[in-house]
Write a protein that holds these residues in place. Structure first.
Motif, short mmCIF file in Angstrom:
data_model
loop_
_atom_site.label_atom_id
_atom_site.label_comp_id
_atom_site.label_asym_id
_atom_site.label_seq_id
_atom_site.Cartn_x
_atom_site.Cartn_y
_atom_site.Cartn_z
N ARG A 46 0.83 -1.21 0.00
CA ARG A 46 0.00 0.00 0.00
C ARG A 46 0.86 1.25 0.00
O ARG A 46 0.61 2.20 -0.76
CB ARG A 46 -0.91 0.00 1.23
CG ARG A 46 -1.84 1.20 1.30
CD ARG A 46 -2.59 1.25 2.62
NE ARG A 46 -1.68 1.44 3.75
CZ ARG A 46 -2.09 1.74 4.99
NH1 ARG A 46 -3.37 1.86 5.25
NH2 ARG A 46 -1.21 1.89 5.96
N CYS A 47 1.89 1.29 0.85
CA CYS A 47 2.78 2.44 0.93
C CYS A 47 3.48 2.70 -0.40
O CYS A 47 3.57 3.84 -0.86
CB CYS A 47 3.80 2.22 2.05
SG CYS A 47 4.97 3.58 2.29
N CYS A 82 9.78 2.90 2.09
CA CYS A 82 8.70 2.46 2.95
C CYS A 82 9.22 1.39 3.90
O CYS A 82 9.89 0.44 3.47
CB CYS A 82 7.55 1.87 2.13
SG CYS A 82 6.64 3.07 1.13
N ASP A 83 8.91 1.53 5.19
CA ASP A 83 9.32 0.52 6.17
C ASP A 83 8.44 0.66 7.40
O ASP A 83 7.82 1.70 7.61
CB ASP A 83 10.79 0.69 6.54
CG ASP A 83 11.41 -0.59 7.11
OD1 ASP A 83 10.66 -1.58 7.30
OD2 ASP A 83 12.63 -0.60 7.36
N ASP A 86 8.78 1.47 14.71
CA ASP A 86 8.40 1.20 16.09
C ASP A 86 7.86 2.46 16.76
O ASP A 86 6.95 2.40 17.58
CB ASP A 86 9.59 0.66 16.89
CG ASP A 86 10.04 -0.71 16.38
OD1 ASP A 86 9.18 -1.45 15.88
OD2 ASP A 86 11.23 -1.01 16.48
N GLU A 87 8.47 3.60 16.42
CA GLU A 87 8.05 4.86 17.01
C GLU A 87 6.71 5.30 16.43
O GLU A 87 6.36 4.94 15.32
CB GLU A 87 9.09 5.95 16.75
CG GLU A 87 10.45 5.67 17.35
CD GLU A 87 11.45 6.75 16.99
OE1 GLU A 87 11.33 7.85 17.52
OE2 GLU A 87 12.32 6.48 16.14
N PHE A 88 5.98 6.09 17.23
CA PHE A 88 4.68 6.57 16.76
C PHE A 88 4.89 7.84 15.94
O PHE A 88 4.71 8.96 16.41
CB PHE A 88 3.75 6.84 17.95
CG PHE A 88 2.32 7.04 17.53
CD1 PHE A 88 1.57 5.97 17.11
CD2 PHE A 88 1.76 8.30 17.52
CE1 PHE A 88 0.25 6.14 16.70
CE2 PHE A 88 0.44 8.49 17.12
CZ PHE A 88 -0.32 7.40 16.72
N LYS A 89 5.31 7.64 14.71
CA LYS A 89 5.52 8.75 13.78
C LYS A 89 5.20 8.24 12.39
O LYS A 89 5.08 7.02 12.16
CB LYS A 89 6.96 9.25 13.85
CG LYS A 89 8.00 8.21 13.43
CD LYS A 89 9.40 8.78 13.48
CE LYS A 89 10.42 7.75 12.97
NZ LYS A 89 11.80 8.30 12.97
N ASN A 104 3.32 1.50 8.45
CA ASN A 104 2.32 1.04 9.42
C ASN A 104 1.64 2.17 10.17
O ASN A 104 0.91 1.93 11.13
CB ASN A 104 2.97 0.08 10.42
CG ASN A 104 4.18 0.66 11.12
OD1 ASN A 104 4.92 1.45 10.53
ND2 ASN A 104 4.39 0.30 12.37
N ARG A 105 1.86 3.43 9.73
CA ARG A 105 1.29 4.57 10.46
C ARG A 105 0.31 5.40 9.61
O ARG A 105 -0.22 6.37 10.11
CB ARG A 105 2.41 5.49 10.96
CG ARG A 105 3.40 4.83 11.91
CD ARG A 105 2.71 4.29 13.14
NE ARG A 105 3.67 3.73 14.08
CZ ARG A 105 3.33 2.95 15.11
NH1 ARG A 105 2.06 2.66 15.30
NH2 ARG A 105 4.26 2.47 15.91
#
Length: 218
Positions: A46-47, A82-83, A86-89, A104-105
């Motif tokens: 998707r990314c 694209c990867d 772990d961090e919320f960013k 994933n964000r």
């Protein structure tokens, strides 16, 4: 039964067994790992699709790519990666490696557009102004510009994402808030108070600097 049907029923059978709690601990762990792998692959696909679309059709992304090339930068599909993060960013820029999109964000294609435009502003600033990212004032200035010019702080984003219905100087408040959070994550920053202080020191001049755009249009 053809091969696709067999694959579907095998997958369904495993999922049913997992939901029913009839798997052994080892089978359950393997199933969870497989689910996570499939999820990661879907997010990556998707990314990459969103990225390719933006580089072909997004006015802000295409414009920033052109402007970066004019100031000697080298940003392309090869170093926009694209990867999973772990961090919320949702993304990041590295002067030597390029741009990271956190697959994933993203909650929509347009979220990726805002994020990619944000990181492209950082890339432009790095080439145009020779930014020292360890210098908090430099970092704060680029974060102010990126949040302001990317579209992340436009009114509808604030209403839909953050449930903020402030219309008077809402854009400026959003930019200030996002820039302060980013500067706080800089290893050279000692505290929340220092981050806010540095952002306030450079806010007016950096917010009013809309280069390479003529004005804030997103």
């Amino acid at each position: 039964m053809n091969q696709d049907q067999q694959s579907f029923f095998a997958s369904w059978s495993k999922k049913f067994s997992y939901l029913a709690g009839s798997m052994s601990p080892q089978e359950e762990e393997a199933f969870k790992t497989q689910l996570e792998l499939e999820k990661t692959q879907r997010e990556c696909t998707r990314c990459e699709e969103y990225k390719a679309w933006m580089m072909a059709y997004s006015p802000s992304v295409r414009f920033m790519m052109e402007q970066i090339a004019r100031v000697g930068g080298n940003i392309s599909s090869q170093n926009i990666v694209c990867d999973a993060c772990d961090e919320f960013k949702s993304g990041g820029f590295h002067p030597e490696l390029g741009i990271l999109l956190c697959q994933n964000r993203f909650y929509s294609k347009w979220h990726l557009e805002d994020t990619l435009t944000h990181e492209l502003v950082h890339a432009y600033d790095h080439c145009k102004f020779d930014v020292d990212w360890a210098n908090l004032r430099h970092h704060a200035c680029s974060e102010i510009r990126a949040s302001s010019l990317s579209g992340e702080c436009r009114m509808m984003n604030q209403i839909v994402k953050n449930k903020i219905f402030k219309f008077s100087k809402g854009h400026q408040d959003c930019v200030r808030r996002r820039a302060t959070l980013s500067v706080r994550s800089n290893p050279a920053c000692k505290s929340d108070e220092e981050a806010a202080k540095v952002v306030n020191q450079v806010f007016e001049s950096c917010f009013n600097d809309t280069r390479p755009f003529e004005e804030i249009y997103r």
